[in-house]
Write a protein that holds these residues in place. Structure first.
Motif, PDB file in Angstrom:
ATOM      1  N   UNK A 139       0.816  -1.215   0.000  1.00 41.39           N
ATOM      2  CA  UNK A 139       0.000   0.000   0.000  1.00 41.39           C
ATOM      3  C   UNK A 139       0.854   1.271   0.000  1.00 41.39           C
ATOM      4  N   UNK A 140       2.148   1.115   0.213  1.00 37.04           N
ATOM      5  CA  UNK A 140       3.074   2.253   0.227  1.00 37.04           C
ATOM      6  C   UNK A 140       2.684   3.306   1.256  1.00 37.04           C
ATOM      7  N   UNK A 141       2.020   2.896   2.318  1.00 43.24           N
ATOM      8  CA  UNK A 141       1.615   3.816   3.380  1.00 43.24           C
ATOM      9  C   UNK A 141       1.477   3.066   4.687  1.00 43.24           C
ATOM     10  N   UNK A 142       1.596   3.783   5.798  1.00 41.79           N
ATOM     11  CA  UNK A 142       1.428   3.191   7.120  1.00 41.79           C
ATOM     12  C   UNK A 142       0.152   3.747   7.761  1.00 41.79           C
ATOM     13  N   UNK A 143      -0.367   3.012   8.738  1.00 36.63           N
ATOM     14  CA  UNK A 143      -1.579   3.438   9.430  1.00 36.63           C
ATOM     15  C   UNK A 143      -1.284   4.229  10.692  1.00 36.63           C
ATOM     16  N   UNK A 162      -4.993   7.303   4.710  1.00 33.51           N
ATOM     17  CA  UNK A 162      -5.054   5.844   4.611  1.00 33.51           C
ATOM     18  C   UNK A 162      -6.121   5.286   5.549  1.00 33.51           C
ATOM     19  N   UNK A 163      -6.128   5.770   6.780  1.00 35.00           N
ATOM     20  CA  UNK A 163      -7.139   5.297   7.736  1.00 35.00           C
ATOM     21  C   UNK A 163      -8.549   5.615   7.243  1.00 35.00           C
ATOM     22  N   UNK A 164      -8.707   6.794   6.646  1.00 33.76           N
ATOM     23  CA  UNK A 164     -10.036   7.210   6.200  1.00 33.76           C
ATOM     24  C   UNK A 164     -10.548   6.326   5.077  1.00 33.76           C
ATOM     25  N   UNK A 165      -9.680   5.975   4.120  1.00 35.71           N
ATOM     26  CA  UNK A 165     -10.156   5.155   3.009  1.00 35.71           C
ATOM     27  C   UNK A 165     -10.509   3.750   3.497  1.00 35.71           C
ATOM     28  N   UNK A 180       8.350  -6.715  12.589  1.00 32.62           N
ATOM     29  CA  UNK A 180       7.434  -5.584  12.722  1.00 32.62           C
ATOM     30  C   UNK A 180       7.311  -4.762  11.443  1.00 32.62           C
ATOM     31  N   UNK A 181       8.336  -4.784  10.587  1.00 31.57           N
ATOM     32  CA  UNK A 181       8.346  -3.955   9.386  1.00 31.57           C
ATOM     33  C   UNK A 181       8.521  -4.831   8.147  1.00 31.57           C
ATOM     34  N   UNK A 182       7.954  -4.370   7.016  1.00 35.73           N
ATOM     35  CA  UNK A 182       8.053  -5.154   5.775  1.00 35.73           C
ATOM     36  C   UNK A 182       8.955  -4.504   4.738  1.00 35.73           C
ATOM     37  N   UNK A 183       9.421  -3.281   4.999  1.00 36.87           N
ATOM     38  CA  UNK A 183      10.284  -2.592   4.031  1.00 36.87           C
ATOM     39  C   UNK A 183      11.432  -1.931   4.767  1.00 36.87           C
ATOM     40  N   UNK A 184      12.612  -1.925   4.137  1.00 43.10           N
ATOM     41  CA  UNK A 184      13.789  -1.255   4.700  1.00 43.10           C
ATOM     42  C   UNK A 184      14.549  -0.607   3.549  1.00 43.10           C
ATOM     43  N   UNK A 195       9.604   0.417   7.546  1.00 41.58           N
ATOM     44  CA  UNK A 195       8.177   0.708   7.593  1.00 41.58           C
ATOM     45  C   UNK A 195       7.363  -0.558   7.299  1.00 41.58           C
ATOM     46  N   UNK A 196       6.154  -0.557   7.788  1.00 42.91           N
ATOM     47  CA  UNK A 196       5.221  -1.646   7.465  1.00 42.91           C
ATOM     48  C   UNK A 196       4.311  -1.167   6.333  1.00 42.91           C
ATOM     49  N   UNK A 197       4.724  -1.464   5.104  1.00 45.47           N
ATOM     50  CA  UNK A 197       4.003  -0.990   3.930  1.00 45.47           C
ATOM     51  C   UNK A 197       3.100  -2.057   3.316  1.00 45.47           C
ATOM     52  N   UNK A 198       3.363  -3.318   3.637  1.00 54.21           N
ATOM     53  CA  UNK A 198       2.640  -4.433   3.019  1.00 54.21           C
ATOM     54  C   UNK A 198       1.682  -5.041   4.035  1.00 54.21           C
ATOM     55  N   UNK A 199       0.452  -5.310   3.624  1.00 56.76           N
ATOM     56  CA  UNK A 199      -0.532  -5.813   4.578  1.00 56.76           C
ATOM     57  C   UNK A 199      -1.720  -6.436   3.856  1.00 56.76           C
ATOM     58  N   UNK A 200      -2.596  -7.051   4.655  1.00 52.26           N
ATOM     59  CA  UNK A 200      -3.863  -7.590   4.171  1.00 52.26           C
ATOM     60  C   UNK A 200      -4.990  -6.896   4.921  1.00 52.26           C
ATOM     61  N   UNK A 201      -5.970  -6.395   4.193  1.00 50.47           N
ATOM     62  CA  UNK A 201      -7.146  -5.786   4.812  1.00 50.47           C
ATOM     63  C   UNK A 201      -8.381  -6.497   4.280  1.00 50.47           C
ATOM     64  N   UNK A 202      -9.409  -6.618   5.113  1.00 51.81           N
ATOM     65  CA  UNK A 202     -10.599  -7.391   4.746  1.00 51.81           C
ATOM     66  C   UNK A 202     -11.852  -6.692   5.247  1.00 51.81           C
ATOM     67  N   UNK A 203     -12.986  -7.017   4.621  1.00 48.18           N
ATOM     68  CA  UNK A 203     -14.253  -6.539   5.176  1.00 48.18           C
ATOM     69  C   UNK A 203     -14.804  -7.591   6.141  1.00 48.18           C
ATOM     70  N   UNK A 204     -15.847  -7.230   6.833  1.00 47.48           N
ATOM     71  CA  UNK A 204     -16.379  -8.101   7.891  1.00 47.48           C
ATOM     72  C   UNK A 204     -16.899  -9.414   7.336  1.00 47.48           C
ATOM     73  N   UNK A 205     -17.485  -9.379   6.158  1.00 47.53           N
ATOM     74  CA  UNK A 205     -18.025 -10.610   5.571  1.00 47.53           C
ATOM     75  C   UNK A 205     -16.910 -11.599   5.273  1.00 47.53           C
TER      76      UNK A 205
END
Length: 297
Positions: A139-143, A162-165, A180-184, A195-205
């Motif tokens: 995502x190239x961004x941190x929360x 990022x948090x808002x989207x 703790x971090x995925x990029x250096x 930084x932690x730039x890589x992640x998985x996000x999901x909806x409730x379903x």
């Protein structure tokens, strides 16, 4: 089922391809999403053959940068919905051919001033989303501020965006186990940034469909990014008998902008207690922290 996501920073290097081959042999993922392949479809097809995967969808590089690839094994029924330089959106079908859930491989714009375009892309995808949804990649961004180490602090405005989207799209971070971090940036001493730039996000379903899902940050990479592995059944954790990663509690300055924050602190601090002295203070601090974490989630 396992899904591997990795910003490989180019597959033209034989060393990177060998690393990916070994990684696939060890983890045996069902799907692989690659960012920054720096290849076109023809070259990516040769890589697919070397990796031993049966299917591949490629977004060609532009110039000498970019390039996305989604690869999967033959048993998976998958349909591509849409794609761009920053995403590959797909539907995973059941054995009867019915749509089961959506997977979006995502690549946030590496230019900070253009990252809002990536967030608008996520919002457009969400408008069309009627299924359980998993979105993963770089995502190239941190929360949060604690997801960065070294040099100047991240812009609060960038993190807020990022948090808002994620909030607008009803997406939540799945957490992780591992480093703790995925990029250096690869520098030493005071010049090192992680930084932690890589992640998985999901909806409730999606989370309700796969409540045992776990994300792992893998090591030994040939890129400046760590690969991340999503295990939908949590089998990796069960076999290793490793405890779930727990993030350290940190008070976030952004909470002070919300009226609820003060109320939570006041309520928990004035709760009756049989403790006294240092134990009383530490107990109240723990209670406040617990309630703030739950409220933040």
């Amino acid at each position: 089922m396992k899904i591997l996501c990795w910003n490989c920073r180019g597959l033209g290097n034989p060393r990177t391809v060998r690393f990916l081959q070994l990684l696939l042999k060890k983890e045996v993922p069902t799907m692989v999403f690659l960012v920054e392949t720096k290849l076109d479809a023809r070259a990516m097809e040769r890589i697919r053959c070397k990796l031993g995967l049966q299917r591949c969808f490629t977004v060609d590089r532009v110039g000498l940068s970019g390039g996305l690839a989604l690869l999967w094994v033959g048993e998976i029924q998958l349909q591509i919905k849409s794609f761009s330089r920053g995403h590959v959106d797909s539907i995973i079908l059941s054995e009867s051919g019915v749509a089961s859930w959506c997977f979006t491989g995502f690549y946030g714009n590496p230019i900070a001033s253009l990252r809002s375009d990536s967030w608008e892309l996520l919002r457009r995808l969400q408008d069309q989303m009627h299924l359980p949804w998993l979105c993963a990649g770089d995502f190239n961004e941190i929360l949060y501020a604690h997801e960065k180490s070294g040099m100047a602090a991240r812009s609060q405005r960038q993190m807020d965006g990022f948090r808002q989207v994620l909030s607008d799209c009803d997406l939540a971070d799945l957490g992780f186990e591992g480093a703790a971090f995925t990029w250096c940036n690869g520098r030493a001493g005071d010049g090192m940034i992680r930084e932690r730039l890589d992640r998985c996000v999901v909806n409730e379903r999606w989370l309700n469909s796969f409540p045992m899902a776990r994300v792992y940050h893998l090591g030994g990479t040939s890129s400046d990014h760590l690969p991340i592995l999503l295990d939908l059944e949590g089998v990796k954790a069960q076999m290793a008998h490793r405890p779930k990663y727990r993030k350290l509690y940190r008070f976030e300055a952004m909470w002070l902008r919300e009226e609820d924050c003060e109320g939570i602190i006041t309520r928990e601090w004035h709760q009756d207690s049989n403790l006294s002295g240092v134990e009383l203070v530490s107990g109240k601090l723990r209670a406040v922290a617990s309630q703030l974490q739950a409220w933040n989630w």
